[in-house]
Design a protein around this motif. Structure first.
Motif, PDB file in Angstrom:
ATOM      1  N   ARG A  71       0.841  -1.205   0.000  1.00 28.92           N
ATOM      2  CA  ARG A  71       0.000   0.000   0.000  1.00 28.92           C
ATOM      3  C   ARG A  71       0.873   1.251   0.000  1.00 28.92           C
ATOM      4  NH1 ARG A  71      -3.089  -2.875   3.805  1.00 28.92           N
ATOM      5  NH2 ARG A  71      -2.132  -1.687   5.507  1.00 28.92           N
ATOM      6  N   MET A  72       1.932   1.208   0.783  1.00 29.24           N
ATOM      7  CA  MET A  72       2.842   2.350   0.809  1.00 29.24           C
ATOM      8  C   MET A  72       3.505   2.545  -0.549  1.00 29.24           C
ATOM      9  SD  MET A  72       6.084   3.102   3.336  1.00 29.24           S
ATOM     10  CE  MET A  72       7.103   4.580   3.087  1.00 29.24           C
ATOM     11  N   ALA A  73       3.894   1.438  -1.187  1.00 32.37           N
ATOM     12  CA  ALA A  73       4.516   1.526  -2.511  1.00 32.37           C
ATOM     13  C   ALA A  73       3.568   2.149  -3.528  1.00 32.37           C
ATOM     14  CB  ALA A  73       4.959   0.144  -2.971  1.00 32.37           C
ATOM     15  N   GLU A  74       2.300   1.793  -3.449  1.00 28.66           N
ATOM     16  CA  GLU A  74       1.321   2.353  -4.381  1.00 28.66           C
ATOM     17  C   GLU A  74       1.109   3.845  -4.150  1.00 28.66           C
ATOM     18  OE1 GLU A  74      -0.146   1.026  -6.975  1.00 28.66           O
ATOM     19  OE2 GLU A  74       0.974  -0.830  -6.660  1.00 28.66           O
ATOM     20  N   ALA A  75       1.246   4.277  -2.897  1.00 28.99           N
ATOM     21  CA  ALA A  75       0.990   5.676  -2.569  1.00 28.99           C
ATOM     22  C   ALA A  75       2.197   6.576  -2.825  1.00 28.99           C
ATOM     23  CB  ALA A  75       0.579   5.798  -1.103  1.00 28.99           C
ATOM     24  N   GLU A  76       3.381   5.979  -3.010  1.00 29.41           N
ATOM     25  CA  GLU A  76       4.589   6.768  -3.184  1.00 29.41           C
ATOM     26  C   GLU A  76       4.654   7.405  -4.571  1.00 29.41           C
ATOM     27  OE1 GLU A  76       7.478   7.455  -1.133  1.00 29.41           O
ATOM     28  OE2 GLU A  76       5.925   6.950   0.323  1.00 29.41           O
ATOM     29  N   PRO A  77       5.168   8.640  -4.674  1.00 29.43           N
ATOM     30  CA  PRO A  77       5.388   9.236  -6.001  1.00 29.43           C
ATOM     31  C   PRO A  77       6.534   8.528  -6.714  1.00 29.43           C
ATOM     32  CG  PRO A  77       6.318  10.632  -4.287  1.00 29.43           C
ATOM     33  CD  PRO A  77       5.568   9.538  -3.574  1.00 29.43           C
ATOM     34  N   THR A  78       6.458   8.474  -8.025  1.00 28.45           N
ATOM     35  CA  THR A  78       7.517   7.833  -8.828  1.00 28.45           C
ATOM     36  C   THR A  78       7.897   8.718 -10.012  1.00 28.45           C
ATOM     37  OG1 THR A  78       5.813   6.597 -10.031  1.00 28.45           O
ATOM     38  CG2 THR A  78       6.889   5.479  -8.178  1.00 28.45           C
ATOM     39  N   THR A  79       7.952  10.018  -9.764  1.00 27.33           N
ATOM     40  CA  THR A  79       8.253  10.951 -10.851  1.00 27.33           C
ATOM     41  C   THR A  79       9.739  10.975 -11.206  1.00 27.33           C
ATOM     42  OG1 THR A  79       8.404  12.727  -9.213  1.00 27.33           O
ATOM     43  CG2 THR A  79       6.290  12.429 -10.326  1.00 27.33           C
ATOM     44  N   THR A  80      10.608  10.561 -10.283  1.00 24.29           N
ATOM     45  CA  THR A  80      12.045  10.529 -10.565  1.00 24.29           C
ATOM     46  C   THR A  80      12.554   9.095 -10.456  1.00 24.29           C
ATOM     47  OG1 THR A  80      12.791  10.823  -8.264  1.00 24.29           O
ATOM     48  CG2 THR A  80      12.242  12.821  -9.516  1.00 24.29           C
ATOM     49  N   HIS A  81      13.726   8.853 -11.033  1.00 25.46           N
ATOM     50  CA  HIS A  81      14.289   7.509 -10.971  1.00 25.46           C
ATOM     51  C   HIS A  81      14.698   7.141  -9.550  1.00 25.46           C
ATOM     52  CE1 HIS A  81      17.693  10.211 -11.330  1.00 25.46           C
ATOM     53  NE2 HIS A  81      18.556   9.242 -11.086  1.00 25.46           N
ATOM     54  N   ILE A  82      14.968   8.137  -8.697  1.00 27.61           N
ATOM     55  CA  ILE A  82      15.313   7.849  -7.302  1.00 27.61           C
ATOM     56  C   ILE A  82      14.075   7.377  -6.553  1.00 27.61           C
ATOM     57  CG2 ILE A  82      16.196   8.837  -5.159  1.00 27.61           C
ATOM     58  CD1 ILE A  82      17.825  10.782  -6.859  1.00 27.61           C
ATOM     59  N   GLU A  83      12.965   8.047  -6.758  1.00 27.42           N
ATOM     60  CA  GLU A  83      11.709   7.616  -6.130  1.00 27.42           C
ATOM     61  C   GLU A  83      11.298   6.240  -6.630  1.00 27.42           C
ATOM     62  OE1 GLU A  83       9.722  12.072  -5.547  1.00 27.42           O
ATOM     63  OE2 GLU A  83       9.336  10.904  -7.359  1.00 27.42           O
ATOM     64  N   GLN A  84      11.488   5.993  -7.925  1.00 26.62           N
ATOM     65  CA  GLN A  84      11.153   4.680  -8.477  1.00 26.62           C
ATOM     66  C   GLN A  84      12.035   3.597  -7.870  1.00 26.62           C
ATOM     67  OE1 GLN A  84       8.560   4.137 -11.026  1.00 26.62           O
ATOM     68  NE2 GLN A  84       8.894   2.146 -10.050  1.00 26.62           N
TER      69      GLN A  84
END
Length: 706
Positions: free
Chosen positions: A194-207
């Motif tokens: 659930r936390m993974a789904e809620a996290e932003p992934t706009t940058t390669h670091i966030e991904q």
């Protein structure tokens, strides 16, 4: 075998080249000309320095590759069993100054989810505690809240796992116990996803954080839950209750980190020296004690002691984990490294680390190539360990608490007792501390896995600041390396030749490779006889093996050409760092620490760092044309290749628009003179005694500024 052959071949080609040059010039009588003799000697010395550094790279990788091949991961059951019987206290320190809260948050989470018992995570905030700018204050407040937010988020699964652990003690049916543990794993898995789904992934670091920390940990826990259920139906396998308990303890460990924030600049009784080393030292000096610290600015005598002082309790620990705020750890980092530091024979290991790798998915060509050089260094560092020549890479490490006491020094500065473990005489305090650690009889080890990652500069201006700092300090530490060699010799434990050469190259290669490249590009036009096919062949083993390493690391073999161009871009940067070291050695004044910016906007590089590679590229092109007119085709090929690499790097890595704007703005800054303020009429008044002037008028701001 191939790795060692490459190093031997490089040396053999160098010997062949030196022999042929000396014989050729002697027969021609050219060495009778003094200027020509000086140029020739400089050229040959430069070739020797460059060959030496190339051979050290080849030697290091020759030591690294067997380490990778022979490495076997410790069984997780053995690790869990050990920590179940040997509780270990780990303190994680994350120094931070003027960082993006979003980036700090990812680093904090990656540490908080470490699978280690008794983990305490402290964010060492070094920002001014009461900024006036509203935006800065708002950013600082958001950073301060991170520790509490993480603790609150972890609490539900932590409490669930602890409650289940209590129930497990009373359970009599093994199948019921296993089912309960599997259920807790399922709940933890669902929480992580659930936390993974809620996290932003706009940058390669966030991904990366989502994929390699959250989802990877969730998948691991889900696999354990599935294995527990399958084991219950296997008639040939009796599930061990102790192992079931350990699996549940693992969930407790993952979600039980204590988190806190400490700001040394809030206290006038602690040093405010503006370095990462002192930020760490200030907190390390408080370990294992209860301290009464004076709050900065609390000078009003009418205030109570409670308002002027704060009581700070800092628990003791067995190991210290350090991590830069822009770095990230995989979940098993602390678990596996601390376990290895408990292994027989590792009692004198002071520092264990996994030199950081670059995040994949870089958003610019420059970041990608800078990341490639970082990943190549990961191989080099493993080779250094193979020859007992490890250096501490400050982005992350596990440090044995008892080893720190050997490094402790205490001085009084401005009336404040200052404790230092990391001396910080140079701006590369991690490299400097490595010599201190070894001189006290401790060792350092690189663990042969990739368990830590960090950011690479995304634009040239940021890279300039980072690499100039890296280039500053190595020459200063060479003298301490010499003292270490003499100390070890006197104690009957001499430093091996390989260790000595690898350490010397690590400390000084930036300086002499930079000077060597400059000499090669300025001296070789004097005589085409200095540039031959054999000279070019000397570099062949180095570039071929580096291309092979790049392919092994997931890059393209052709990226070796881009790295050569990047190194040419950095000639002036490395030279500036080298001059900084020499200046510090002569003046005794430490160079200012330049923090690498972590901002999405463009960082200006400065005119010097733009014009120098441009001059190298244009100069090489002119030399190539001249060599071609004289029929020196080998020199022509070398000059043309150099020109294409550096000019192509300027276009592809810096960008024409940024190069022009940085050069122009740098020129304006150099010639710009602020307009003088209008002169005020001066009235003649009777001279006053100095004390009267101070009491009546105080000091003018301009006088203070001067």
């Amino acid at each position: 075998m191939r790795a060692r052959f490459a190093a031997v071949l490089c040396v053999a080609l160098w010997l062949l080249y030196m022999t042929t040059v000396v014989i050729t010039l002697s027969r021609g009588g050219a060495l009778t000309d003094a200027w020509h003799l000086i140029g020739t000697v400089l050229f040959l010395v430069s070739v020797t320095m460059l060959t030496f550094s190339a051979c050290m790279y080849l030697l290091a990788r020759a030591g690294a590759l067997p380490r990778f091949a022979n490495h076997r991961r410790d069984r997780r059951a053995d690790i869990d069993g050990f920590f179940a019987e040997n509780p270990t206290r780990v303190l994680a320190l994350i120094p931070s100054y003027d960082e993006d809260p979003a980036l700090v948050r990812l680093g904090l989470w990656s540490v908080a989810l470490q699978e280690i018992p008794h983990l305490r995570v402290v964010l060492l905030l070094d920002d001014p505690p009461t900024p006036l700018d509203p935006a800065t204050r708002e950013r600082l407040d958001r950073t301060r809240q991170l520790a509490a937010e993480i603790a609150e988020a972890l609490a539900p699964i932590r409490d669930l796992a602890r409650h289940a652990l209590g129930e497990l003690t009373d359970a009599t049916d093994d199948a019921v116990a296993a089912a309960r543990v599997a259920e807790v794993h399922d709940r933890a898995t669902a929480w992580l996803r659930r936390m993974a789904e809620a996290e932003p992934t706009t940058t390669h670091i966030e991904q990366f954080f989502v994929d390699q920390v959250l989802r990877a940990l969730a998948d691991d826990l889900a696999a354990s839950a599935a294995a527990l259920r399958e084991a219950q139906h296997d008639p040939d396998f009796a599930l061990d209750r102790a192992r079931v308990t350990q699996l549940l303890q693992r969930v407790v460990w993952i979600f039980s980190a204590e988190t806190d924030v400490f700001e040394r600049k809030r206290f006038s009784s602690l040093s405010h020296e503006a370095t990462k080393a002192m930020n760490l030292n200030a907190y390390l000096g408080l370990l294992g004690g209860r301290h009464r610290l004076r709050i900065a600015g609390a000078t009003d005598s009418t205030r109570s002691a409670e308002e002027r002082y704060e009581i700070v309790d800092v628990p003791e620990c067995d190991f210290v984990l350090t991590l830069d705020a822009d770095s990230m750890l995989l979940p098993e980092y602390a678990l596996r490294l601390v376990y290895r530091m408990h292994a027989p024979g590792a009692e004198r290991v002071a520092v264990m680390q996994t030199p950081y790798s670059a995040y994949r998915g870089a958003q610019s060509r420059l970041e990608r190539l800078a990341g490639a050089t970082t990943d190549l260094q990961h191989i080099v560092h493993q080779g250094l360990t193979a020859f007992s020549a490890t250096f501490w890479v400050g982005a992350n490490a596990i440090i044995r608490r008892t080893s720190l006491e050997d490094l402790r020094t205490t001085t009084v500065e401005d009336g404040i007792e200052v404790t230092r473990f990391i001396q910080g005489v140079t701006v590369i305090e991690d490299t400097e501390s490595s010599i201190d650690i070894v001189s006290h009889g401790w060792t350092l080890v690189n663990y042969p896995e990739r368990l830590s990652y960090s950011t690479s500069p995304a634009d040239f201006g940021t890279l300039v600041i980072q690499r100039r700092r890296w280039a500053n300090g190595g020459l200063l530490i060479l003298a301490r390396l010499h003292a270490l060699v003499r100390q070890r010799q006197a104690s009957g434990h001499p430093v091996s030749f390989a260790e000595r050469m690898l350490r010397a190259n690590y400390l000084g290669s930036i300086a002499w490779v930079t000077v060597g490249l400059l000499v090669l590009m300025t001296v070789f036009p004097l005589d085409g006889e200095l540039v031959s096919v054999v000279l070019l062949l000397i570099a062949l083993p180095y570039f071929v093996e580096m291309a092979h390493d790049l392919r092994y690391l997931g890059y393209r073999r052709s990226d070796v050409i881009g790295i050569y161009g990047l190194n040419l871009l950095l000639v002036a940067v490395n030279l500036a760092g080298t001059i900084g070291s020499i200046s510090q050695a002569l003046s005794g004044s430490k160079s200012a620490f330049a923090r690498t910016p972590k901002v999405p906007t463009h960082t200006p590089a400065g005119a010097l760092y733009i014009l120098t590679p441009l001059a190298i590229g244009v100069g090489a092109a002119v030399i190539g044309v001249r060599a071609a007119s004289e029929g020196a085709w080998v020199a022509t090929a070398f000059a043309a290749f150099t020109s294409l690499c550096v000019l192509g790097a300027m276009v592809r890595l810096i960008g024409v628009r940024f190069a022009v704007s940085d050069a122009w703005n740098g020129w304006l800054e150099w010639i710009w003179v602020d307009a003088a303020e209008p002169t005020r009429p001066v009235s003649i008044a009777p001279a006053l005694p100095a004390w009267r002037s101070v009491l009546d008028d105080a000091l003018e701001p301009a006088a203070v500024a001067r």
